[in-house]
Design an enzyme around this catalytic site. Structure first.
Site, mmCIF file in Angstrom:
data_model
loop_
_atom_site.group_PDB
_atom_site.id
_atom_site.type_symbol
_atom_site.label_atom_id
_atom_site.label_comp_id
_atom_site.label_asym_id
_atom_site.label_seq_id
_atom_site.Cartn_x
_atom_site.Cartn_y
_atom_site.Cartn_z
ATOM 1 C CB SER A 1 -0.910 0.019 1.234
ATOM 2 O OG SER A 1 -1.496 1.286 1.409
ATOM 3 C CB THR A 2 1.163 4.267 -1.922
ATOM 4 O OG1 THR A 2 1.979 3.433 -2.744
ATOM 5 C CG2 THR A 2 1.801 5.649 -1.806
ATOM 6 N NE ARG A 3 -3.335 5.605 -3.212
ATOM 7 C CZ ARG A 3 -2.305 5.477 -4.066
ATOM 8 N NH1 ARG A 3 -1.562 6.522 -4.358
ATOM 9 N NH2 ARG A 3 -2.034 4.317 -4.605
ATOM 10 N NE ARG B 1 -3.365 -2.335 1.214
ATOM 11 C CZ ARG B 1 -4.128 -1.454 0.576
ATOM 12 N NH1 ARG B 1 -4.932 -0.664 1.272
ATOM 13 N NH2 ARG B 1 -4.099 -1.352 -0.741
ATOM 14 C CG HIS C 1 -10.549 0.234 0.753
ATOM 15 N ND1 HIS C 1 -9.989 0.572 1.976
ATOM 16 C CD2 HIS C 1 -9.625 0.613 -0.192
ATOM 17 C CE1 HIS C 1 -8.797 1.089 1.785
ATOM 18 N NE2 HIS C 1 -8.553 1.135 0.489
ATOM 19 C CD GLN D 1 -10.151 5.432 -1.416
ATOM 20 O OE1 GLN D 1 -8.982 5.104 -1.231
ATOM 21 N NE2 GLN D 1 -10.488 6.664 -1.823
ATOM 22 C CG ASN E 1 -11.859 -3.727 -2.172
ATOM 23 O OD1 ASN E 1 -11.840 -2.883 -3.060
ATOM 24 N ND2 ASN E 1 -10.759 -4.316 -1.733
ATOM 25 C CG ASP F 1 -10.594 0.776 -7.557
ATOM 26 O OD1 ASP F 1 -9.464 1.284 -7.666
ATOM 27 O OD2 ASP F 1 -10.861 -0.083 -6.702
ATOM 28 C CB SER G 1 -8.270 -6.373 -7.100
ATOM 29 O OG SER G 1 -9.316 -5.438 -7.312
ATOM 30 C CG MET G 2 -2.611 -5.928 -5.150
ATOM 31 S SD MET G 2 -1.876 -5.260 -3.630
ATOM 32 C CE MET G 2 -3.219 -4.224 -3.063
ATOM 33 C CB CYS H 1 -9.431 4.512 -4.462
ATOM 34 S SG CYS H 1 -9.030 2.892 -5.135
ATOM 35 C CG LEU H 2 -5.137 7.702 -6.989
ATOM 36 C CD1 LEU H 2 -4.233 8.808 -6.406
ATOM 37 C CD2 LEU H 2 -5.174 7.806 -8.500
ATOM 38 N NE ARG I 1 -7.626 5.942 2.362
ATOM 39 C CZ ARG I 1 -6.948 4.879 1.912
ATOM 40 N NH1 ARG I 1 -6.704 4.744 0.633
ATOM 41 N NH2 ARG I 1 -6.540 3.950 2.767
#
EC number: 2.1.3.3
Length: 338
Positions: free
Chosen positions: A90-92, A141, A168, A171, A199, A247, A251-252, A287-288, A314
């Site tokens: 994750s970044t944010r 997470r 999520h 978010q 999500n 989005d 997804s991962m 949401c990036l 966020r």
């Protein structure tokens, strides 16, 4: 939900080979007088009333105003620690939580899969009890919502969903704050979701878009005198929308499906052509991180795009979540219009 909401979903239903969109209109609950969130978990926004969600947004605006605009130092979490479990990168989520918790005087502790492997080297029950003895809250997470549910059941401290396969919520709080700041109110806005049924959408809707949940959604619409419809035309989905949202399509954990998903979502890129059928005051959220196939540069970097204020929010919303779950602090700022 907080306001009359139309969600337009363009979901690649890969299991049965078609895509569709959803419109959902739902009314919020009347605001009550007293809100007390201290000690609770935040696993999904379904567990919170409209009043409680509005309170978290109010607190977010309050902290942002007092700290960012007035330059106040508010050590509301001094002496408190936060366990951060991240099975997914994750970044944010990581930056907003670590910097926000520290800014309020607390100590965040980041744990990766190399530090803690949920349910493998130690049972979820034991992990929950150990973390409860050493930290004041846990943000996790994870891949499976069920892991969060077990942690919440066994822990004696608040558990916060930093993202799961189903929801999520933190978010969506940032999205709501961003829209409230831009439009001055959330009431009556039409949100047009165009993309995967993931999500993020589940957290906006409060349910996942499968047949059984669609049936439940129909029940909600009857109770609130609103409307639910399905469609497969992205332009029709965007028509009249105040907020165009998308989005990631992949997804991962879905990387092996990339080719199939990219093919399934052909025609669903958010573009200025699509925006022409939206409301005159349309804006864009994501949401990036963003991929060009999801939204083109013309929309993404346009003045209508709120993605970077959305990303910053966020931080203020997760700070508000932590303060509301761990303290008795009340907002000093006049309550915004919702």
């Amino acid at each position: 939900m907080l306001f009359n909401l139309r969600i337009l979903l363009n979901k690649a239903a890969l299991r049965n080979g078609h895509s569709f969109a959803v419109r959902n209109y739902r009314c919020g609950q009347p605001l009550q007088n007293k809100v007390q969130l201290k000690g609770r978990d935040l696993l999904t926004l379904k567990n919170f009333t409209g009043e409680e969600i509005k309170y978290m947004l109010w607190l977010s605006a309050d902290l942002k105003y007092r700290i960012k605009q007035k330059g106040e130092y508010l050590p509301l979490l001094q002496g408190k620690s936060l366990g951060m479990i991240f099975e997914k990168r994750s970044t944010r989520t990581r930056l907003s939580t670590e910097t926000g918790f520290a800014l309020l005087g607390g100590h965040p502790c980041f744990l990766t899969t190399q530090d803690i492997h949920l349910g493998v080297n130690e049972s979820l029950m034991d992990t929950a009890r150990v973390l409860s003895s050493m930290t004041d809250a846990v943000l996790a997470r994870v891949y499976k919502q069920s892991d969060l549910d077990i942690l919440a059941k066994e822990a004696s401290i608040p558990i916060i969903n930093g993202l799961s396969d189903l929801y999520h919520p933190i978010q969506i709080l940032a999205d709501y704050l961003t829209l409230q700041e831009h439009y001055g109110s959330l009431k009556g806005l039409t949100l047009s979701w165009i993309g995967d049924g993931n999500n993020i959408l589940h957290s906006i809707m409060g349910y996942e878009p499968d047949p059984s949940i669609t049936k439940l959604a129909e029940q909600y619409t009857k109770e609130n005198g609103t409307k639910l419809s399905l469609m497969n035309d992205p332009l029709e989905a965007a028509r009249g929308g105040n907020v165009l949202i998308t989005d990631t399509w992949i997804s991962m954990g879905q990387e092996e499906e990339k080719k199939k998903r990219l093919q399934a979502f052909q025609g669903y890129q958010v573009t200025m052509k699509m925006a022409k059928v939206a409301a005159s005051d349309w804006t864009f959220l994501h949401c990036l991180p963003r991929k060009p196939e999801e939204v083109d540069d013309e929309v993404f970097y346009s003045p209508r795009s709120l993605v970077f204020p959305e990303a910053e929010n966020r931080k203020w919303t997760i700070m508000a979540v932590m303060v509301s779950l761990l303290t008795d602090y009340s907002p000093q700022l006049q309550k915004p219009k919702f």
